[in-house]
Design a protein around this motif. Structure first.
Motif, PDB file in Angstrom:
ATOM      1  N   UNK A 129      -0.610   1.526  -8.768  1.00 18.61           N
ATOM      2  CA  UNK A 129       0.307   0.839  -9.659  1.00 18.61           C
ATOM      3  C   UNK A 129       1.519   0.338  -8.872  1.00 18.61           C
ATOM      4  N   UNK A 130       2.107  -0.750  -9.322  1.00 16.92           N
ATOM      5  CA  UNK A 130       3.333  -1.257  -8.714  1.00 16.92           C
ATOM      6  C   UNK A 130       4.425  -1.321  -9.761  1.00 16.92           C
ATOM      7  N   UNK A 131       5.507  -0.605  -9.559  1.00 20.10           N
ATOM      8  CA  UNK A 131       6.584  -0.576 -10.550  1.00 20.10           C
ATOM      9  C   UNK A 131       7.645  -1.643 -10.304  1.00 20.10           C
ATOM     10  N   UNK A 132       7.894  -1.941  -9.041  1.00 18.61           N
ATOM     11  CA  UNK A 132       8.911  -2.940  -8.692  1.00 18.61           C
ATOM     12  C   UNK A 132       8.430  -3.776  -7.515  1.00 18.61           C
ATOM     13  N   UNK A 155       7.941   2.169   2.093  1.00 18.50           N
ATOM     14  CA  UNK A 155       7.877   2.099   0.633  1.00 18.50           C
ATOM     15  C   UNK A 155       7.841   3.522   0.088  1.00 18.50           C
ATOM     16  N   UNK A 156       8.363   3.662  -1.129  1.00 19.79           N
ATOM     17  CA  UNK A 156       8.328   4.953  -1.805  1.00 19.79           C
ATOM     18  C   UNK A 156       7.213   4.928  -2.847  1.00 19.79           C
ATOM     19  N   UNK A 157       6.414   5.967  -2.846  1.00 21.36           N
ATOM     20  CA  UNK A 157       5.301   6.082  -3.793  1.00 21.36           C
ATOM     21  C   UNK A 157       5.456   7.364  -4.608  1.00 21.36           C
ATOM     22  N   UNK A 158       4.977   7.327  -5.826  1.00 20.55           N
ATOM     23  CA  UNK A 158       4.910   8.522  -6.660  1.00 20.55           C
ATOM     24  C   UNK A 158       3.439   8.915  -6.798  1.00 20.55           C
ATOM     25  N   UNK A 207       1.389  17.572 -11.492  1.00 23.32           N
ATOM     26  CA  UNK A 207       2.308  17.885 -10.404  1.00 23.32           C
ATOM     27  C   UNK A 207       2.717  16.555  -9.775  1.00 23.32           C
ATOM     28  N   UNK A 208       4.022  16.347  -9.646  1.00 26.11           N
ATOM     29  CA  UNK A 208       4.533  15.069  -9.162  1.00 26.11           C
ATOM     30  C   UNK A 208       5.092  15.190  -7.748  1.00 26.11           C
ATOM     31  N   UNK A 222     -12.886  15.796  -5.165  1.00 24.35           N
ATOM     32  CA  UNK A 222     -12.706  14.343  -5.230  1.00 24.35           C
ATOM     33  C   UNK A 222     -11.876  13.899  -6.434  1.00 24.35           C
ATOM     34  N   UNK A 223     -10.943  14.753  -6.852  1.00 25.26           N
ATOM     35  CA  UNK A 223     -10.038  14.389  -7.942  1.00 25.26           C
ATOM     36  C   UNK A 223      -9.291  13.099  -7.593  1.00 25.26           C
ATOM     37  N   UNK A 224      -9.233  12.191  -8.545  1.00 30.38           N
ATOM     38  CA  UNK A 224      -8.551  10.920  -8.326  1.00 30.38           C
ATOM     39  C   UNK A 224      -7.041  11.095  -8.509  1.00 30.38           C
ATOM     40  N   UNK A 225      -6.265  10.698  -7.508  1.00 29.20           N
ATOM     41  CA  UNK A 225      -4.816  10.761  -7.592  1.00 29.20           C
ATOM     42  C   UNK A 225      -4.284   9.520  -8.310  1.00 29.20           C
ATOM     43  N   UNK A 226      -3.226   9.681  -9.074  1.00 31.21           N
ATOM     44  CA  UNK A 226      -2.530   8.533  -9.660  1.00 31.21           C
ATOM     45  C   UNK A 226      -1.356   8.196  -8.753  1.00 31.21           C
ATOM     46  N   UNK A 227      -1.379   7.001  -8.190  1.00 33.25           N
ATOM     47  CA  UNK A 227      -0.355   6.609  -7.219  1.00 33.25           C
ATOM     48  C   UNK A 227       0.356   5.345  -7.686  1.00 33.25           C
ATOM     49  N   UNK A 228       1.677   5.367  -7.607  1.00 37.90           N
ATOM     50  CA  UNK A 228       2.500   4.205  -7.977  1.00 37.90           C
ATOM     51  C   UNK A 228       3.470   3.891  -6.850  1.00 37.90           C
TER      52      UNK A 228
END
Length: 210
Positions: A58-61, A107-110, A161-162, A191-197
């Protein structure tokens, strides 16, 4: 030169950078944006993105520079663009800028992962090194993610967990945190999918780039 801040969320995260470029060109035409076209045999709208967003992130900005043929009211232009934007693309801000994207360095990612694998992920991060094979323009090279990506825990929220990751994202070096999930799966078999922004860009001095 005007700079556009936009987000790329939902199913739009699966749009490739090339398709995003085509999507933007069509959207600008529908919104009647007076964008400047390059000259020559194959004219095309002038658009420069800060950095390609990896598919699935995902891209937030996100940042996009364009040139206009005429002066516009940015508030009105922003409204027109959002009315014609496809699902998952949202335009947040427009402003004039003379800061070249060559000054973007990181870049900063979450990163969000299920709490059930938090302990396993923390143990993975404590590895002395996290080598991965990364494709480059010159072929393939081994990269140590432990040395290249700075990660810190932010907290827990809604069963997740963030984490915050700061990774190279410039012309000289670009390393995506998506490599972490692959390395984690290879080492742990999970193989858990990470959510990355991707949340913002930084200069070499770690200042926020706008």
């Amino acid at each position: 030169m005007i700079r556009i801040v936009f987000s790329k969320t939902g199913y739009a995260k699966y749009i490739s950078h090339l398709d995003l470029t085509r999507c933007m060109a069509r959207m600008f035409a529908r919104a009647d944006v007076p964008i400047w076209y390059t000259e020559g045999f194959n004219p095309h709208p002038y658009m420069v993105f800060s950095a390609a967003l990896p598919i699935g992130v995902y891209g937030e900005n996100e940042l996009l520079d364009i040139k206009l043929n005429e002066k516009c009211d940015f508030t009105e232009l922003l409204d027109r663009m959002n009315k014609t934007a496809p699902e998952g693309i949202s335009f947040k801000e427009i402003y004039e800028s003379d800061k070249d994207f060559k000054f973007v360095d990181k870049a900063i990612y979450k990163i969000e992962i299920p709490e059930e694998i938090e302990a396993k992920f923390n143990e993975f991060l404590e590895s002395p090194e996290i080598p991965v094979l990364k494709k480059t323009k010159k072929g393939e090279a081994t990269v140590d993610l432990k040395a290249e990506i700075q990660i810190k825990k932010l907290g827990n929220e809604n069963g997740k967990a963030l984490y915050e990751a700061v990774a190279p994202c410039g012309n000289e070096k670009n390393i995506s945190p998506t490599l972490l999930s692959g390395a984690f799966a290879e080492k742990t078999g999970d193989d858990t999918i990470f959510t990355i922004s991707r949340t913002m860009f930084l200069t070499k001095n770690s200042e926020i780039f706008r």
